[in-house]
Design an enzyme around this catalytic site. Structure first.
Site, mmCIF file in Angstrom:
data_model
loop_
_atom_site.group_PDB
_atom_site.id
_atom_site.type_symbol
_atom_site.label_atom_id
_atom_site.label_comp_id
_atom_site.label_asym_id
_atom_site.label_seq_id
_atom_site.Cartn_x
_atom_site.Cartn_y
_atom_site.Cartn_z
ATOM 1 N N ASP A 463 -7.238 13.226 -6.858
ATOM 2 C CA ASP A 463 -8.063 14.331 -6.363
ATOM 3 C C ASP A 463 -9.230 14.617 -7.306
ATOM 4 O O ASP A 463 -9.224 14.212 -8.481
ATOM 5 C CB ASP A 463 -7.199 15.585 -6.192
ATOM 6 C CG ASP A 463 -7.578 16.386 -4.945
ATOM 7 O OD1 ASP A 463 -8.740 16.282 -4.507
ATOM 8 O OD2 ASP A 463 -6.715 17.110 -4.436
ATOM 9 N N ASP A 527 -9.563 18.158 3.946
ATOM 10 C CA ASP A 527 -8.420 19.036 3.712
ATOM 11 C C ASP A 527 -8.019 19.790 4.977
ATOM 12 O O ASP A 527 -7.033 20.529 4.967
ATOM 13 C CB ASP A 527 -8.741 20.048 2.605
ATOM 14 C CG ASP A 527 -8.597 19.441 1.221
ATOM 15 O OD1 ASP A 527 -7.989 18.363 1.100
ATOM 16 O OD2 ASP A 527 -9.099 20.044 0.257
#
Length: 722
Positions: A463, A527
């Site tokens: 990430d 997301d």
């Protein structure tokens, strides 16, 4: 037409280096004019020309006969300069002795074959050498790579302000498409008339960003999926970038891209070089699907492209968030294996002190207060159940509240002149770790590598959750060095651990470029697991990336990012559009939902050979409520039919299926394993029956009458040759 292959021409010799250079491969042609007077110019990039005689091409497209007196550029070189009479944005901008330097390039050598041309040119005044390489690679993707090297004995350094790759497009290209977006709504297309003058769109986030241009598409009228000519460019770089288009009135139109450099970031002294990120240029005569097909063909031919079936994933984030309980996660793994999950990924929250997102980044040590026996029991259990084990990291970031930041505050990639906390710009309560510092690099590489070895980690979710702000490395802007260090770190981890796969996630889809895909195996597109948003996020991410590289998960009934509630069948159909999986607490599912998940896993395994290898097509429908995505292989096809809003007409359109063999007969089946789509009062006979046989010609030219689907409904068609 013979290709040029000349070497060792003295830079001061101004003579014809061989005339026209004709590159042609994979359905694309590039023609350069290597005549006297500086760098070669591009006369044509686009449709193939075959064995046509090209001797008169330069004269056919020339501006005027000698001794004309117009000074403005007409055919532009590979790097057009102000000194060429070019009034658009220069291909490169250099600074020497603190002022702008205007190079005069003298070609030293040109080497070319049918698909590649390499040019070396020198600028005597600065001691710089410019190397340009054009290659038509698999799929017809034209890659342009530029390098500047300081070869002179003169100790005067040269600052590179920018070095961008450009290619010409016809003036008939009158429409420009780029992309915009935000967190949980990435890849929003922005289509406008091609602007006059020189226009630049830039990303200044230290990553491409959710609002990244992504690619620049010049088309003849508004782009369609299945028809029309277009020319596009994409920069294979995962940090700051500039996308440019130049439409001036007295020269050809240019498109291009390059790295956005900060002042003083790249300064070349004797022996130094700067290799600009490669830019891909893609031409299509068959619409946006044609563009995607070219890039997908190139991607799938790469030696590092994943060859094994893309596993069905369960990621734990929306199942448990930071609430890590070993017993519950062990039960979640048991349920995952039972319903057919093939890769189990433990997300954020497992490391030292990480109970929320304000602390502990950089301390990649298992938190024994939560995991008293470490992660080994969970990893071993996941492997024993026949699944791969994955783990979440955010290796480029650091929390101020962490052991590593307390021990090494000098490792922060921030302006050291801003020492007080209120002078530093945090983002999500986190900062950036300067991986160009050897100690910081070794710290992260060592901690991750140790865990990969000890736990047998198969997959890393990598990430990157914040922009880079005021990045300073050794007194200079640090974005370029940071990005190269990230590439090197990922590559080293994969070299140390053969078989390890890494996903690029950056607050979702803020880093999904071809540069990061040189070292990663998959991207997290967003997301948002809201399937309505995902319908468009998946289709536009798919302009560059084939579906097997794009993570697409089934989220909870009510999306955590939008609050929208959707049917399980719709969420599953949308997940089929990529590398499928779940981000959901499946322990909370009832028996009916659990059975549907199990059927979905079986369906995904059956259909993924087609979805992950076929050509991606988007039949053009008039009603903006429809979203149709097809995956067409030699003997079969899979088509996802969905709505994102209510339909305009009571009698819906017909669905025509491109890409099929019109001489063959096909069986079309509605795959209802994931559940039924809800529809109104019009449901054609073939749809309610669930199966029909038709010729490829009928499917392509006449089409299937669609049912009047309700809003936010979807079904899956499986088309097989009889």
């Amino acid at each position: 037409m013979q290709n040029v292959d000349t070497t060792d021409v003295e830079p001061t010799e101004e003579r014809d280096m061989g005339g026209l250079i004709h590159l042609e491969a994979n359905g694309v042609a590039v023609v350069l004019d290597a005549g006297p007077g500086g760098l070669p110019s591009v006369l044509h990039w686009g449709a193939p020309l075959g064995g046509a005689r090209l001797t008169g091409l330069a004269a056919a497209v020339s501006r005027q006969s000698s001794p004309g007196t117009l000074d403005a550029a007409w055919q532009l070189s590979l790097s057009p300069q102000e000194g060429d009479g070019w009034t658009g944005r220069a291909g490169m901008q250099l600074r020497r002795h603190g002022v702008q330097h205007h190079p005069r390039w003298h070609v030293r050598s040109i080497a070319a074959d049918t698909s590649t041309c390499a040019i070396i040119a020198d600028d005597e005044a600065s001691g710089l050498r410019f190397e340009a390489r054009l290659t038509i690679e698999r799929g017809g993707v034209v890659w342009v790579a530029h390098t500047l090297r300081h070869t002179g004995a003169d100790a005067v350094a040269v600052e590179v302000e920018w070095l961008e790759a450009t290619m010409p497009v016809p003036t008939t290209a009158d429409t420009l498409t780029t992309f915009d977006g935000r967190w949980t709504r990435e890849k929003r297309p922005v289509t406008t008339p091609l602007p006059a003058g020189s226009t630049v769109r830039q990303s200044r986030r230290g990553r491409p960003g959710h609002d990244s241009p992504t690619m620049l598409i010049a088309s003849e009228s508004r782009p369609l999926w299945g028809a029309g000519r277009s020319w596009s460019t994409h920069l294979a770089w995962s940090s700051d970038s500039s996308y440019r288009v130049d439409r001036v009135t007295d020269a050809v139109t240019l498109i291009g891209a390059g790295e956005l450099l900060r002042p003083g970031e790249i300064v070349l002294g004797p022996g130094d070089e700067y290799a600009a990120p490669r830019a891909a240029f893609v031409y299509s005569s068959s619409g946006l699907d044609g563009l995607a097909e070219r890039v997908h063909s190139w991607m799938r031919a790469r030696p590092q492209h994943p060859r094994t079936p893309r596993p069905l994933v369960l990621n734990t984030w929306e199942a448990v968030y930071f609430d890590h309980d070993p017993a519950r996660l062990d039960a979640l793994a048991e349920r995952a294996a039972d319903v057919g999950i093939e890769r189990f990924v433990l997300d954020d929250g497992w490391f030292l002190g990480r109970r929320d997102d304000t602390t502990s980044l950089g301390d990649w040590v298992v938190d024994r207060s939560v995991w008293p026996d470490g992660l080994t029991p969970l990893a071993d259990r996941v492997h024993a159940l026949g699944m791969q084990f994955g783990l979440w990291f955010e290796p480029e970031m650091v929390s101020i509240d962490s052991d590593v930041a307390r021990a090494h505050p000098e490792w922060l990639l921030h302006d050291p002149g801003h020492l007080r906390h209120d002078e530093r710009v945090s983002w999500r309560s986190q900062y950036v770790l300067d991986l160009a510092v050897p100690g910081a690099y070794d710290h992260v590489c060592g901690q991750i590598s140790t865990l990969v070895s000890s736990l047998g980690i198969d997959f890393i979710k990598w990430d990157h959750n914040r922009d880079l702000v005021e990045s300073v490395h050794e007194g200079r802007p640090g974005g370029h060095a940071q990005m190269l260090a990230v590439y090197r770190l990922i590559a080293e981890l994969k070299e140390r651990h053969p078989g390890l796969e890494i996903e690029s996630c950056s607050s979702g889809g803020a880093r999904t470029d071809l540069g990061i895909l040189d070292v990663c195996d998959r991207v997290w597109a967003s997301d948002s697991n809201d399937p309505v948003e995902r319908q468009d996020i998946q289709r536009w991410t798919g302009l560059l990336l084939p579906p097997e590289l794009v993570g697409a998960h089934v989220g909870p009934t009510t999306s955590h990012s939008s609050g929208r509630t959707t049917a399980l069948s719709y969420r599953m159909a949308t997940s089929l559009m990529g590398s499928a999986g779940f981000e959901w607490d499946i322990l909370s599912c009832d028996e009916e939902e659990t059975a549907a998940i199990r059927r979905f896993g079986d369906l995904y395994r059956e259909l993924r050979p087609v979805i992950h290898a076929g050509s991606v097509v988007h039949p053009d429908l008039r009603d903006p409520a429809w979203r149709v995505t097809g995956f067409v292989a030699e003997e079969e096809a899979v088509v996802i039919v969905a709505t994102v809003a209510s339909l305009e007409d009571a009698r819906a359109e017909r669905l025509r299926m491109p890409g099929l063999d019109e001489s063959r007969t096909y069986r079309v089946r509605v795959r209802r394993e994931i559940g039924d789509a809800a529809y109104g009062w019009i449901a054609p006979e073939w749809f309610t029956a669930g199966e029909i046989e038709l010729s490829g010609a009928v499917l392509a030219q006449v089409g299937l009458q669609l049912p009047t689907l309700w809003p936010v409904q979807a079904f899956v068609l499986h088309v097989t040759a009889v």
